[in-house]
Design a protein around this motif. Structure first.
Motif, PDB file in Angstrom:
ATOM      1  N   SER A 289       0.835  -1.192   0.000  1.00 12.34           N
ATOM      2  CA  SER A 289       0.000   0.000   0.000  1.00 12.34           C
ATOM      3  C   SER A 289       0.873   1.247   0.000  1.00 12.34           C
ATOM      4  O   SER A 289       1.995   1.244   0.525  1.00 12.34           O
ATOM      5  N   THR A 290       0.350   2.303  -0.598  1.00 14.27           N
ATOM      6  CA  THR A 290       0.965   3.628  -0.557  1.00 14.27           C
ATOM      7  C   THR A 290      -0.078   4.625  -0.102  1.00 14.27           C
ATOM      8  O   THR A 290      -1.221   4.598  -0.580  1.00 14.27           O
ATOM      9  N   ASN A 291       0.295   5.464   0.843  1.00 14.72           N
ATOM     10  CA  ASN A 291      -0.592   6.505   1.361  1.00 14.72           C
ATOM     11  C   ASN A 291       0.142   7.842   1.253  1.00 14.72           C
ATOM     12  O   ASN A 291       1.066   8.112   2.018  1.00 14.72           O
ATOM     13  N   LYS A 292      -0.284   8.641   0.297  1.00 13.75           N
ATOM     14  CA  LYS A 292       0.382   9.908   0.046  1.00 13.75           C
ATOM     15  C   LYS A 292      -0.601  11.058   0.250  1.00 13.75           C
ATOM     16  O   LYS A 292      -1.703  11.049  -0.281  1.00 13.75           O
ATOM     17  N   LEU A 293      -0.171  12.040   1.039  1.00 16.22           N
ATOM     18  CA  LEU A 293      -0.969  13.228   1.297  1.00 16.22           C
ATOM     19  C   LEU A 293      -0.063  14.447   1.169  1.00 16.22           C
ATOM     20  O   LEU A 293       0.926  14.569   1.902  1.00 16.22           O
ATOM     21  N   ASP A 294      -0.383  15.335   0.228  1.00 14.73           N
ATOM     22  CA  ASP A 294       0.358  16.579   0.033  1.00 14.73           C
ATOM     23  C   ASP A 294      -0.520  17.745   0.464  1.00 14.73           C
ATOM     24  O   ASP A 294      -1.623  17.939  -0.087  1.00 14.73           O
TER      25      ASP A 294
END
Length: 433
Positions: A289-294
């Protein structure tokens, strides 16, 4: 004392059309409407369903309300579904598929009061309010194929997919005071978000009997993929009275999350005696899984990512497991012992914070039970279970991405897995009178 009735339907009774419709209206302008129609013949079945209601449940029926105990907010829900089932290839292949469309919304206003006694001389009281509106529209597809290859083997294949879009808007405020009603903190928040979600799943299960005494082999494959993206605009104002400081946040937050879970299992079962049988198997799973928040600061002169509110997590887990099961079954006793030994390899990375929590370890789960049938109306059961709770990335990560200035979470990278042991004893007796 014993009678057998053999019911044989006439050919004209194996086909037909039926359905029903209902509309209910209650106080407080509550309503629900349901529609169902079906057509069938010897092998084919077609069904249609529809519902609309403002009571929060999937069908708006009285049973849903009894389970939920109350209606929260102002829910409105409409759904339409269709189902198809038929048999092909001389009834060896059974196909079942259904589609569902759902459109729901809710509007809710809440008020909360919280009092926290920190010490005999220090008290904090918080009054908060929030207004929330959200909508969700989605499509769901489910299909199952059951193929009877021959008299000893079967193959099941499931294909599922789902897609949805959602919007939400939340306005909230809370004010904290001490025991003398002196203000400590004011917080105001406005959050608007729009998102898209999609997922698909493939499941395959093959089972083959190797002899007539219970020897069999089972192969299971499963892959589940999901992806979501969300864009939100967050405006927050926080004022701390004691140090006369203000925190203003005006951000555009873009989130992208992906997850793929693959699992396969091979199991062999056999019977040692008429009362004793066993099973051994191997399991492999891969969870990535990848969880990216910008979070972009709209108050800055240039669009820069605020790392205090951003994250770029990668969570890759690989598990190998050996499964054993032993079962003894007689007229009085049923004994079952199961054990699962796992080797786990975890890679936990947050590139925005230069955090690497990769590790590998063994864990073991044990289940054992003894059931003693004293008589037709008395039964005694003893069971033991041991398993482990593995810390999540969020529990381990020391520097957590913030959500607002009044909620800052810290993880513990030294957190160890927890062992759970449960022993249960149950005795029951029944009187026919």
């Amino acid at each position: 004392r014993f009678q057998t009735v053999n019911v044989v339907l006439k050919e004209e009774a194996r086909k037909g059309i039926f359905g029903n419709a209902e509309a209910l209206l209650g106080t407080e302008n509550l309503y629900t409407g349901n529609l169902f129609a079906a057509k069938f013949n010897r092998t084919e079945r077609i069904g249609l369903t529809a519902n609309t209601n403002n009571m929060g449940g999937s069908s708006g029926r009285e049973g849903d309300l009894r389970n939920n105990s109350r209606i929260t907010g102002d829910p409105r829900n409409t759904s339409i579904g269709a189902n198809y089932e038929n048999q092909f290839l001389k009834k060896k292949l059974n196909v079942n598929g259904n589609y569902n469309f759902n459109n729901g919304s809710n509007r809710n206003e809440t008020t909360n009061y919280n009092k926290e006694v920190i010490s005999p001389s220090e008290i904090q009281e918080t009054n908060s309010t929030s207004n929330t509106e959200n909508t969700n529209q989605g499509h769901t597809f489910n299909t199952r194929f059951r193929y009877r290859i021959d008299s000893t083997s079967n193959l099941n294949v499931d294909l599922n997919a789902k897609t949805s879009t959602s919007t939400s808007e939340t306005t909230s405020a809370n004010k904290m005071t001490d025991g003398n009603s002196s203000p400590i903190r004011d917080f105001n928040n406005n959050n608007q978000a729009i998102g898209n979600n999609s997922s698909n799943e493939v499941r395959l299960n093959y089972r083959r009997r190797l002899n007539s005494n219970g020897r069999s082999i089972n192969i299971h494959l499963n892959n589940n993929y999901s992806a979501s993206d969300q864009e939100s605009n967050v405006i927050q104002y926080t004022y701390f009275y004691r140090n006369d400081s203000t925190v203003n946040i005006n951000q555009n937050r873009v989130a992208n999350n992906k997850r793929n879970n693959f699992n396969t299992q091979l199991q062999f079962s056999d019977r040692i005696t008429q009362k004793l049988n066993y099973a051994v198997g191997y399991n492999f799973s891969s969870n990535q899984s990848t969880n990216k928040l910008d979070a972009y600061d709209n108050l800055a002169a240039t669009a820069l990512i605020d790392l205090n509110y951003s994250q770029n997590q990668q969570n890759n887990n690989y598990n190998h497991g050996i499964i054993t099961n032993l079962n003894f079954n007689s007229e009085k006793y049923n004994i079952n012992v199961a054990n699962r030994t796992n080797y786990k390899d975890q890679k936990l990375i947050d590139t925005y914070r230069n955090i690497n929590l990769g590790r590998n370890f063994w864990d073991n789960d044990v289940n054992a039970s003894l059931n003693y049938r004293i008589s037709n109306r008395k039964n005694l059961n003893v069971s033991y279970q041991n398993n482990f709770d593995i810390p999540s990335f969020g529990q381990l990560q020391p520097l957590q991405p913030q959500t607002n200035p009044i909620f800052i979470q810290e993880g513990n990278p030294d957190l160890q897995k927890a062992s759970n042991n449960a022993l249960r004893l149950n005795y029951n007796t029944m009187s026919l009178l």
